[in-house]
Design a protein around this motif. Structure first.
Motif, PDB file in Angstrom:
ATOM      1  N   GLY A  63       1.300  -0.725   0.008  1.00  0.00           N
ATOM      2  CA  GLY A  63      -0.140  -0.351  -0.118  1.00  0.00           C
ATOM      3  C   GLY A  63       0.792   1.054   0.034  1.00  0.00           C
ATOM      4  N   TYR A  65      -5.242   5.977   6.402  1.00  0.00           N
ATOM      5  CA  TYR A  65      -5.410   4.514   6.312  1.00  0.00           C
ATOM      6  C   TYR A  65      -5.879   4.703   8.322  1.00  0.00           C
ATOM      7  CZ  TYR A  65      -3.056   2.543   3.013  1.00  0.00           C
ATOM      8  OH  TYR A  65      -2.485   1.659   1.762  1.00  0.00           O
ATOM      9  N   ARG A 123      -5.105   0.028  12.801  1.00  0.00           N
ATOM     10  CA  ARG A 123      -4.653  -0.947  12.419  1.00  0.00           C
ATOM     11  C   ARG A 123      -4.457  -1.265  10.870  1.00  0.00           C
ATOM     12  NH1 ARG A 123      -9.169  -5.821  13.726  1.00  0.00           N
ATOM     13  NH2 ARG A 123      -8.625  -5.135  15.440  1.00  0.00           N
ATOM     14  N   GLU A 124      -5.103  -0.880  10.126  1.00  0.00           N
ATOM     15  CA  GLU A 124      -4.887  -0.420   8.513  1.00  0.00           C
ATOM     16  C   GLU A 124      -3.260  -0.489   8.174  1.00  0.00           C
ATOM     17  OE1 GLU A 124      -6.288   0.953   4.418  1.00  0.00           O
ATOM     18  OE2 GLU A 124      -7.105   1.070   6.453  1.00  0.00           O
ATOM     19  N   GLU A 163      -0.350  -3.510   9.543  1.00  0.00           N
ATOM     20  CA  GLU A 163      -0.632  -4.080   9.130  1.00  0.00           C
ATOM     21  C   GLU A 163       0.274  -4.253   7.781  1.00  0.00           C
ATOM     22  OE1 GLU A 163      -4.676  -4.973   8.750  1.00  0.00           O
ATOM     23  OE2 GLU A 163      -5.150  -5.986  10.308  1.00  0.00           O
ATOM     24  N   ALA A 164      -0.458  -3.361   7.130  1.00  0.00           N
ATOM     25  CA  ALA A 164       0.666  -2.325   6.182  1.00  0.00           C
ATOM     26  C   ALA A 164       2.004  -2.370   6.575  1.00  0.00           C
ATOM     27  CB  ALA A 164       0.454  -1.114   5.357  1.00  0.00           C
ATOM     28  N   ASN A 213      -6.350   7.650  15.545  1.00  0.00           N
ATOM     29  CA  ASN A 213      -6.073   7.473  14.020  1.00  0.00           C
ATOM     30  C   ASN A 213      -4.290   8.747  14.128  1.00  0.00           C
ATOM     31  OD1 ASN A 213      -5.668   7.733  11.262  1.00  0.00           O
ATOM     32  ND2 ASN A 213      -8.001   7.775  11.687  1.00  0.00           N
TER      33      ASN A 213
END
Length: 400
Positions: free
Chosen positions: A248, A272, A275-276, A279-280, A360
């Motif tokens: 990503g 993002y 979590r995203e 993970e990336a 965030n």
């Protein structure tokens, strides 16, 4: 950014993001400002080329860089090839490029190198500032150096290429391979042996005889120097190797040992969630690690071939491998003082998990600052994992 070079902020932003709007922002500049911007881009181009290639510019590496950049920008592939091949001669082909073609190709090469060296993205402002200083000291190039709309008489001149990238570098220690044996070496040894008859019998004479009996021949010294030069070449290759993986909007760079050396976040990272993004980062690390595991084999096989047969190095490596296998479930965690995230690495130093501990982070934290904190957290977890391996290795070497 320096007012002497309008467009510097957009250039630094382009190094980080690769956005077309940043690359073409200079087109709104006036003639004088645009010429100053061209000199700035040329200086940044030289800095990034040195960062990527170092002192050598092998044709095969240049062609690989051309292929990578042209694959992403096929419409500019010809200009990119001309600009990069001119590094090893062929500057006359540059004269056939219009000033816009030259500038576009330089931009795209800069960005391609920055993608392969994420630390350049992190240090984009510093790199542009260093280039501005170089360009300010260099003689101003005539406006007609590159072809505007009609052919120019000669290729554009760039500021002198710096001997080293802007990042501070340790002075290179002298190499045994550089030592020149005096022509009188054999005569000096013979003279020393002849002098032994003047030393009274006793321990001093025995010590001098032992030393002179072990003096290597000129051929043996040359062979040792050849091996030292070979070893230094291999070591330089291991130290400079970088393996990049992306997932990503995240790009991670590892060195030949698997240690993290760079991490960059693209502009899409702001979309993002925690979590995203985590993970990336883990996925990008895994991609870089797979590439490292595949391509570093040749580097380390060359390095292992430099040791003396039966030297015990193979046994130490076997013990380290066994130690890591036995502790496969061990995890080393680091949380920076900021409390932003928590990075977890296994015994081999591979990133196994990343967790963000605040809101965030991609929206609330500066992108470069966020990338730096993630990289430092991962590096700290890797150092913690390496500590017991280093301690065990020290014990093995002490017992050898």
């Amino acid at each position: 950014m320096s007012e002497q070079f309008p467009g510097a902020a957009a250039l630094a932003s382009f190094i980080r993001s690769g956005r077309r709007e940043d690359r073409t922002a200079y087109r709104s500049l006036s003639g004088t400002d645009r010429e100053a911007y061209r000199r700035l881009v040329s200086a940044v181009f030289d800095i990034t080329v040195v960062r990527h290639f170092g002192g050598d510019r092998p044709a095969e590496r240049i062609e690989r860089l051309i292929a990578g950049a042209a694959k992403r920008h096929p419409e500019y592939g010809g200009s990119i090839a001309v600009v990069l091949r001119a590094l090893n001669g062929g500057e006359e082909a540059l004269a056939k490029l219009s000033s816009r073609q030259l500038l576009t190709a330089q931009h795209l090469v800069i960005r391609e190198i920055a993608k392969r060296h994420p630390e350049l993205q992190v240090e984009a402002d510093q790199a542009v500032a260093a280039a501005a200083s170089m360009a300010a000291k260099a003689p101003e190039a005539p406006a007609a150096q590159a072809k505007q709309e009609t052919p120019a008489a000669k290729a554009p001149e760039r500021p002198p290429v710096p001997e080293a990238p802007p990042a501070p570098a340790e002075p290179k220690p002298p190499s045994p391979a550089d030592f020149k044996l005096p022509d009188s070496y054999e005569a000096q040894i013979a003279e020393a042996k002849d002098f032994l008859k003047h030393i009274p019998a006793g321990p001093n004479l025995k010590a001098a005889e032992a030393i002179l009996s072990q003096a290597p021949s000129r051929e043996e010294i040359k062979e040792l120097q050849r091996k030292a030069a070979e070893a230094q070449t291999v070591l330089d290759g291991v130290e400079s190797a970088r393996f990049e993986g992306s997932a990503g909007a995240v790009t991670v760079a590892l060195d030949a040992t698997g240690r993290i050396r760079g991490l960059a976040l693209g502009t899409d990272a702001v979309r993002y969630g925690n979590r995203e993004l985590a993970e990336a980062v883990v996925a990008a690390f895994g991609s870089a690690e797979r590439l490292r595991a595949k391509e570093s084999v040749d580097l380390f096989s060359k390095a292992s071939g430099l040791g003396e047969p039966g030297s015990g190095d193979a046994e130490i490596l076997r013990r380290i491998e066994a130690f890591q296998a036995e502790r496969a479930d061990a995890r080393y965690v680091h949380t920076p003082e900021s409390g932003l995230c928590r990075a977890e690495a296994d015994q081999r130093g591979q990133l196994t998990a990343l967790m963000f501990l605040t809101g965030n982070v991609a929206r609330e934290t500066d992108r470069d600052a966020l990338a730096k904190q993630i990289r430092e957290a991962v590096a700290a977890a890797q150092r913690a994992a390496a500590a017991p391996v280093a301690a065990m290795t020290a014990e093995l070497l002490a017992a050898a």
